[in-house]
Design a protein around this motif. Structure first.
Motif, short mmCIF file in Angstrom:
data_model
loop_
_atom_site.label_atom_id
_atom_site.label_comp_id
_atom_site.label_asym_id
_atom_site.label_seq_id
_atom_site.Cartn_x
_atom_site.Cartn_y
_atom_site.Cartn_z
N TYR A 112 -11.86 -1.19 4.71
CA TYR A 112 -11.84 0.27 4.79
C TYR A 112 -11.19 0.85 3.54
CZ TYR A 112 -10.98 4.99 6.42
OH TYR A 112 -10.96 6.36 6.51
N MET A 113 -10.09 0.22 3.10
CA MET A 113 -9.43 0.71 1.90
C MET A 113 -8.93 -0.45 1.07
SD MET A 113 -5.78 1.94 3.45
CE MET A 113 -6.29 3.49 4.12
N LEU A 114 -8.51 -0.14 -0.15
CA LEU A 114 -7.98 -1.16 -1.05
C LEU A 114 -6.47 -1.06 -1.09
CD1 LEU A 114 -10.52 -0.77 -3.98
CD2 LEU A 114 -10.29 -2.76 -2.49
N PRO A 115 -5.78 -2.18 -1.28
CA PRO A 115 -4.32 -2.12 -1.39
C PRO A 115 -3.90 -1.58 -2.76
CG PRO A 115 -5.08 -4.36 -1.72
CD PRO A 115 -6.30 -3.55 -1.41
N THR A 116 -2.65 -1.15 -2.86
CA THR A 116 -2.12 -0.75 -4.16
C THR A 116 -1.91 -1.99 -5.02
OG1 THR A 116 -0.99 1.03 -2.99
CG2 THR A 116 -0.36 0.67 -5.27
N SER A 117 -1.40 -3.05 -4.38
CA SER A 117 -1.34 -4.34 -5.07
C SER A 117 -1.34 -5.45 -4.03
CB SER A 117 -0.08 -4.41 -5.94
OG SER A 117 1.07 -4.43 -5.12
N GLY A 118 -1.48 -6.69 -4.50
CA GLY A 118 -1.55 -7.82 -3.58
C GLY A 118 -2.99 -8.15 -3.23
N LYS A 150 0.83 -1.20 0.00
CA LYS A 150 0.00 0.00 0.00
C LYS A 150 0.87 1.25 0.00
CE LYS A 150 -3.80 2.47 0.47
NZ LYS A 150 -4.89 2.45 -0.52
N TYR A 151 0.61 2.11 -0.94
CA TYR A 151 1.24 3.43 -0.98
C TYR A 151 0.23 4.47 -0.55
CZ TYR A 151 5.42 2.03 -3.66
OH TYR A 151 6.60 1.49 -4.06
N TYR A 152 0.64 5.40 0.32
CA TYR A 152 -0.16 6.61 0.56
C TYR A 152 0.51 7.71 -0.24
CZ TYR A 152 -2.24 4.24 4.60
OH TYR A 152 -2.88 3.36 5.42
N GLY A 153 -0.07 8.09 -1.37
CA GLY A 153 0.64 9.01 -2.25
C GLY A 153 1.90 8.34 -2.72
N SER A 204 -16.92 10.51 -3.22
CA SER A 204 -15.92 11.08 -2.31
C SER A 204 -15.80 10.24 -1.03
CB SER A 204 -16.21 12.56 -2.02
OG SER A 204 -16.94 12.70 -0.84
N LEU A 205 -16.90 9.57 -0.64
CA LEU A 205 -16.82 8.64 0.49
C LEU A 205 -15.95 7.43 0.12
CD1 LEU A 205 -17.94 8.37 3.33
CD2 LEU A 205 -19.89 7.13 2.41
N GLU A 206 -16.08 6.98 -1.11
CA GLU A 206 -15.29 5.84 -1.58
C GLU A 206 -13.83 6.22 -1.79
OE1 GLU A 206 -17.32 4.60 -5.09
OE2 GLU A 206 -18.43 3.03 -4.05
N GLY A 207 -13.58 7.52 -1.90
CA GLY A 207 -12.22 7.97 -2.19
C GLY A 207 -11.19 7.47 -1.19
N ARG A 208 -11.62 7.20 0.05
CA ARG A 208 -10.68 6.71 1.07
C ARG A 208 -9.97 5.45 0.63
NH1 ARG A 208 -15.48 4.35 2.21
NH2 ARG A 208 -15.29 2.09 2.36
N LYS A 209 -10.65 4.66 -0.23
CA LYS A 209 -10.09 3.36 -0.62
C LYS A 209 -8.83 3.50 -1.44
CE LYS A 209 -14.46 0.86 -0.77
NZ LYS A 209 -15.45 0.29 -1.69
N TRP A 210 -8.71 4.58 -2.18
CA TRP A 210 -7.57 4.70 -3.11
C TRP A 210 -6.56 5.74 -2.68
CZ3 TRP A 210 -12.71 4.93 -5.07
CH2 TRP A 210 -13.17 3.70 -5.55
N THR A 217 -2.72 -0.16 8.73
CA THR A 217 -2.98 -0.19 7.29
C THR A 217 -3.40 -1.59 6.85
OG1 THR A 217 -1.34 1.53 6.95
CG2 THR A 217 -1.94 0.22 5.03
N THR A 218 -2.67 -2.59 7.33
CA THR A 218 -3.01 -3.98 6.96
C THR A 218 -4.41 -4.32 7.42
OG1 THR A 218 -0.68 -4.50 7.29
CG2 THR A 218 -2.19 -6.36 7.12
N MET A 219 -4.74 -3.95 8.66
CA MET A 219 -6.06 -4.27 9.20
C MET A 219 -7.16 -3.51 8.44
SD MET A 219 -5.25 -4.43 13.24
CE MET A 219 -4.92 -5.99 14.04
N LYS A 220 -6.86 -2.28 8.06
CA LYS A 220 -7.84 -1.49 7.30
C LYS A 220 -8.13 -2.14 5.96
CE LYS A 220 -7.37 3.28 8.92
NZ LYS A 220 -6.74 4.58 8.61
N ILE A 221 -7.13 -2.76 5.37
CA ILE A 221 -7.34 -3.41 4.07
C ILE A 221 -8.17 -4.69 4.25
CG2 ILE A 221 -6.19 -4.58 2.15
CD1 ILE A 221 -3.91 -2.51 2.49
N ILE A 222 -7.83 -5.46 5.27
CA ILE A 222 -8.57 -6.71 5.49
C ILE A 222 -10.05 -6.43 5.75
CG2 ILE A 222 -8.80 -8.76 6.96
CD1 ILE A 222 -5.79 -8.52 7.54
N THR A 223 -10.33 -5.35 6.49
CA THR A 223 -11.71 -5.07 6.90
C THR A 223 -12.50 -4.26 5.87
OG1 THR A 223 -10.90 -3.14 8.09
CG2 THR A 223 -11.22 -5.17 9.36
#
Lengths: 274, 302
Positions: free
Chosen positions: A50-56, A9-12, B295-301, A42-48
């Motif tokens: 909340y967000m998507l990983p950059t890859s993997g 996961k990259y943030y920016g 914009s709510l979904e924006g958090r994912k990326w 970050t890892t937990m947020k991806i599993i649950t």
């Protein structure tokens, strides 16, 4: 069963986690360790979801996060970092809301409410607004929320953060109790507790997995496994070079980490036996 | 989409309104304000001297620009600033269900406000001969206009870090949409969409969606700016966009008349319900709810 593979996961342009892979096996309590900023949340947020990983990828019981996020969420009970809760809601209203969103049928919800209220010891304060609760109590509400739908898997992100020693004991005992029937992935900095209660540990450092195994397995990699504590291993794997020097200085030139704290460890154990 | 999820969010949000002082304060203040304009001053029923709701509808329409962003400001922004958004979006509920549930809860509050103002026409009807056709039309118009402002306010809330920002941004956006019909008068007056060949509903919808998307995407970028060079770039873009808007206002005034909520509201407040006005309202609501979800979904990326 959670299968994390090559998760990045990259943030920016900042790299948060870097191709990490590990498993959480059914029925185990996994200690998910690492210094702050190592990538645990970050890892937990991806599993649950909340967000998507950059890859993997992450697979939970063979469902992957890209296509089956909703199904995965149903299997997981999640206590997010800092345990955010609706302060203006009374505990009981909050739990009912969670029950509705989780789609628990009415009679079953009644049963589950009774169970979590009893297990988490919320009986006396049910009508109280969450904002008026002590930190320890808040944490219990967070756990009750995560347990309500009787999930197979619990993901707990620093459940002991900001608690006093008594509250820490209450919460960790509760997690231990819950962990008997469930798969638990817990991140915490309370290493003695992890050493005693977790089946396996994964240690992250700067977004990479630096250790993965049972505590005994990890100890065996050191020349004197009996006198090494999880805390020593943690320092050894994750201390920055400049801090390592500081540690050497404190311990009178002995190499940091492995073996350095064996004497203090022994006195601690002796104290517990009495 | 699961309606049980939407309903659960709806109920929770409605409870939040009535368990906190916000709903009562907002309702009371706006009832006082609209009641004042209904009773006193030049717009008051005594001075105006006609059993006619037209003026009070116009005033309520203007009040909406402040009233509705006050209702919508907390919907997403408060959950974001308190961290509860983290909990909410990891429950088994889709982002659009969250947006829709919250939207409907706030819309209920607007309906309550409108019901509470029904005593104005009832009073007029008692002492005069009120024409109920335009009155009912006016209420339908106010409801639709309120629904549009609410979608705009919700979008403002979804991109704002806290309630205050959401409120200010919401008022600015609502005001802009209300007043775009004033822009062409800087250059010239009159003009209609038909004259520039944009008469059909399909092209109308396209124009509305593209324009709304441009304006809101622009604001989206600005509110997420990070570095000075990026901000400078945005300012440059802003200048170009404003330039284009002014040029459009000069050469295609019909577009601005069409985009203005004022313009469409006038039609409905006269009691004329035109499908083009309805399409206009519905497409704006859809566009802004979509943007809020986005914009709510924006958090994912991020």
């Amino acid at each position: 069963m959670i299968r994390v593979r090559e998760l990045t996961k990259y943030y920016g342009d900042k790299l948060a986690i870097d191709h990490i892979s590990f498993d959480v096996r059914n029925g185990e309590i996994l200690g998910f360790l690492g210094p702050n900023g190592a990538g645990k949340t970050t890892t937990m947020k991806i599993i649950t979801g909340y967000m998507l990983p950059t890859s993997g990828t992450v697979e939970v019981d063979d469902l992957n996060i890209y296509e089956h996020s909703m199904e995965i969420r149903k299997k997981i009970g999640y206590l997010p970092e800092n345990n955010p809760l609706y302060d203006e809601m009374p505990i009981i209203d909050f739990l009912k809301f969670i029950g509705e969103i989780r789609g628990i049928p009415k009679p079953r919800l009644k049963e589950r409410l009774e169970y979590v209220i009893q297990t988490c010891g919320l009986g006396d304060e049910l009508g109280k607004e969450i904002g008026a609760l002590s930190r320890g109590y808040r944490q219990r509400v967070g756990l009750a929320q995560a347990l309500l739908h009787d999930p197979e898997i619990l993901i707990l992100d620093e459940p002991t953060l900001g608690l006093d020693p008594n509250q820490v004991m209450e919460i960790t005992e509760l997690i231990k109790e819950i962990g008997r029937q469930k798969t638990v992935m817990v991140s915490t900095h309370i290493l003695p507790w992890v050493e005693e209660n977790c089946d396996r540990v994964v240690i992250l450092h700067r977004g990479r997995v630096v250790a993965d195994g049972t505590i005994d397995e990890l100890k065996k990699q050191y020349p004197n496994p009996d006198s090494v504590s999880l805390e020593d291993i943690f320092h050894d794997l994750t201390l920055e070079p400049e801090d390592r020097e500081l540690l050497e200085h404190i311990h009178g030139g002995e190499p940091a980490g492995v073996g350095a704290e064996s004497s203090s460890e022994q006195t601690q154990k002796g104290g517990e036996e009495q | 989409m699961k309606f049980s999820n939407v309903f659960a969010i709806y109920k929770k949000e409605l409870k939040r309104y009535f368990n906190t002082p916000l709903a009562y304060i907002v309702l009371i203040i706006f009832l006082i304000v609209s009641g004042y304009f209904f009773s006193y001053g030049q717009t008051g029923m005594f001075a105006y001297g006609q059993a006619d709701m037209r003026i009070i509808f116009q005033i309520m329409h203007i009040i909406f620009v402040v009233f509705i962003p006050a209702i919508s400001m907390g919907l997403i922004a408060e959950e974001r600033s308190k961290g509860t958004l983290h909990l909410l979006v990891t429950l088994p509920v889709r982002d659009f269900e969250i947006i829709l549930g919250k939207y409907l809860a706030a819309l209920t509050l607007i309906v309550i406000y409108l019901i509470l103002t029904l005593r104005y026409p009832l009073i007029l009807d008692k002492y005069g001969d009120l024409d109920w056709g335009p009155t009912i039309g006016g209420y339908i118009g106010l409801f639709l206009v309120g629904a549009v402002y609410l979608a705009i306010g919700m979008y403002a809330s979804s991109i704002s870090p806290n309630q205050i920002t959401a409120f200010i941004l919401g008022v600015i956006l609502c005001f802009a949409f209300q007043m775009t019909d004033q822009l062409p008068t800087l250059f010239q007056s009159g003009g209609a969409l038909g004259e520039i060949g944009l008469g059909s509903i399909v092209t109308d919808v396209i124009v509305v969606i593209i324009s709304a998307a441009l304006v809101t995407l622009f604001i989206h970028y600005v509110s997420h700016s990070v570095s000075l060079t990026k901000s400078a770039l945005y300012v440059a873009i802003a200048v170009v966009v404003v330039g284009i808007i002014l040029a459009l206002a000069k050469f295609l005034p019909g577009v601005f008349l069409y985009l203005s909520l004022n313009q469409h509201f006038r039609n409905i407040a006269r009691g004329v319900i035109d499908t083009r006005d309805i399409v206009y309202y519905l497409s704006l609501i859809a566009a802004f709810l979509y943007l809020a979800t986005y914009s709510l979904e924006g958090r994912k990326w991020k």
